[in-house]
Design a protein around this motif. Structure first.
Motif, PDB file in Angstrom:
ATOM      1  N   LEU A 267      -8.358  -0.748   6.296  1.00  0.00           N
ATOM      2  CA  LEU A 267      -7.990  -0.529   4.899  1.00  0.00           C
ATOM      3  C   LEU A 267      -9.228  -0.421   4.010  1.00  0.00           C
ATOM      4  O   LEU A 267      -9.296   0.434   3.122  1.00  0.00           O
TER       5      LEU A 267
ATOM      6  N   GLU B 202       0.834  -1.208   0.000  1.00  0.00           N
ATOM      7  CA  GLU B 202       0.000   0.000   0.000  1.00  0.00           C
ATOM      8  C   GLU B 202       0.869   1.257   0.000  1.00  0.00           C
ATOM      9  O   GLU B 202       0.468   2.302  -0.531  1.00  0.00           O
TER      10      GLU B 202
ATOM     11  N   HIS C   6      -9.228   4.438   5.306  1.00  0.00           N
ATOM     12  CA  HIS C   6      -8.398   5.255   6.194  1.00  0.00           C
ATOM     13  C   HIS C   6      -6.908   5.148   5.874  1.00  0.00           C
ATOM     14  O   HIS C   6      -6.121   5.968   6.316  1.00  0.00           O
ATOM     15  N   GLY C   7      -6.506   4.107   5.143  1.00  0.00           N
ATOM     16  CA  GLY C   7      -5.124   4.011   4.712  1.00  0.00           C
ATOM     17  C   GLY C   7      -4.234   3.216   5.645  1.00  0.00           C
ATOM     18  O   GLY C   7      -4.576   2.991   6.815  1.00  0.00           O
TER      19      GLY C   7
END
Length: 440
Positions: free
Chosen positions: A389, A269, A393-394
């Motif tokens: 994820l 990511e 929100h990352g």
């Protein structure tokens, strides 16, 4: 236990007082190498699983599947005390070993996500029984002063297995996909069983002969190893220690397994190439092995609890640094290594604290409960990472949440004082003396 304690810890009259048997520790560590391989190959396989159209699973589903092994470990840990009382430490460890080896190998034949989840659950049952049995077997064969070191050496087998899993995954997945990876786990398990099984059988036979020679002491020594009511640990001075150990384990396992399961995907990511993500996973496990041995040595000098708390603080800081994305690729490697050193060490030393807070006859049950219920942290971690994820929100927020759990583990250890641990041991020894024949 901390050397700074003003109250020496009482122990069972049958704690080992002669030289520590480090070959038993090596054998138990070999079991944990296989456990670590079987446990952590799933995290390496996640990117490949997500791209396998025949499975049809997404990030949320893969997080739930990843949690199933920890549900099994929770249940396995809860029955470990009764299993070891009935079968003995060695037989329990080997049966659990066979269970997780076979079921992990069968995952390579799975055709759907739910089949993988079911097999991971069954593997978790075996893993959950093996861990407290293996730790108790190791602790039984070393002197009191070597307790934290023995526990840490055995537990270091898990990141060694994870490191081996990263190397094998890097070699297998790009060319052949995820299925042969699980077959490799079965081959590793069979090899280890063949190597250490006969040795542990001889050790068990020797221990039985030694116990038979002490049978004449039973009438006057209520702590001679007769089966006792394990439920005594749920009462009196032992209950607060058990509760603190369980909650600290939950927090630390949420941190460690959250990082272990999601690191590869989080780095993807962060737009790190697959080979780079594998390198970071390898670095994490190298750090975990080195940290397990280093912090155990420090614990012998400074005390187990202070070193465990320091490890938790360091793990939290490392996670926040990685989440900030301020680190260059060069700086990332040492921080990941330090994270591995600290995150796993915090849990290893909690295990050592629990082991020293209970006499030998109750130890497998106590470790089984703290690791069993504490596995809720490991159950939550994969699913929690997936939901964070999936909600958009990352990856940084995943790391922040795991950093918070590391801090929670540190705060819980404030209550795990040497005096409280000594009171637990004294209470259980008194319970044993008041019920000399125990409950079979």
């Amino acid at each position: 236990m901390s050397r700074t304690s003003s109250t020496p810890l009482p122990s069972s009259s049958h704690e080992p007082l002669t030289a520590s048997n480090w070959w038993v520790i090596v054998a138990c560590a070999a079991i944990m190498v296989t456990e670590g391989f079987d446990l952590l190959i799933f995290s390496n396989a996640i990117p490949s699983l997500l791209t396998d159209a025949s499975l049809g699973i997404d990030k949320v589903a893969v997080g739930s599947i990843g949690s199933m092994i920890f549900v099994g470990m929770l249940l396995g840990g809860l029955v470990a005390g009764k299993a070891t009382q009935t079968l003995g430490l060695m037989r329990t460890a080997m049966l659990g070993f066979a269970c997780f080896t076979v079921t992990t190998a069968l995952i390579g034949l799975a055709q759907t996500g739910w089949q993988i989840g079911l097999l991971r659950f069954l593997a978790g049952l075996g893993l959950g029984v093996v861990l407290p049995a293996g730790l108790s077997l190791a602790r039984k064969h070393v002197q009191q002063r070597h307790g934290a070191l023995a526990i840490s050496v055995v537990m270091s087998g898990i990141p060694v297995g994870g490191m081996l899993a990263a190397m094998v995954s890097h070699a297998i997945i790009p060319s052949w996909g995820w299925r042969p990876l699980f077959a490799a786990a079965g081959v590793l398990g069979l090899l280890v069983m063949a190597l250490i099984g006969p040795y542990l059988a001889r050790i068990e036979q020797r221990d039985r002969l030694a116990a038979a020679h002490q049978d004449h002491a039973t009438a006057t020594d209520p702590l001679s190893g007769q089966p006792l009511d394990w439920r005594a640990i749920l009462r009196g001075a032992s209950l607060p220690v058990l509760a603190l150990g369980t909650l600290a384990t939950l927090a630390d396992l949420l941190t460690w397994y959250g990082v272990s399961v999601w690191l590869t995907q989080l780095m993807r990511e962060f737009e790190v190439p697959f080979s780079g993500a594998m390198q970071l996973m390898f670095t994490l496990n190298i750090g975990a092995v080195a940290g397990s041995l280093l912090t155990a040595s420090l614990a012998m000098r400074w005390g187990t609890r202070p070193v465990a708390m320091l490890a938790g603080v360091v793990a939290s800081l490392c996670l926040l640094l990685i989440a900030s994305r301020w680190l260059s690729s060069t700086a990332m490697l040492p921080v990941i290594a330090l994270l591995g050193m600290s995150a796993i060490s915090a849990q290893n030393l909690v295990n050592a604290l629990v082991a020293d807070a209970f006499p030998v006859q109750y130890r497998a049950a106590a470790i089984g409960i703290t690791l069993g219920l504490g596995r809720l942290g490991a159950v939550i971690a994969p699913a929690l990472g997936g939901h964070i994820l999936a909600s958009g929100h990352g990856p940084s927020w995943v790391l922040v949440v795991f950093a918070i759990s590391a801090v929670a583990g540190v705060l819980l250890l404030l209550g795990f004082t040497p005096r409280r641990s000594a009171a637990s041991v004294a209470y259980l020894n008194d319970q044993a003396r008041s019920r000399p024949h125990g409950i079979r």
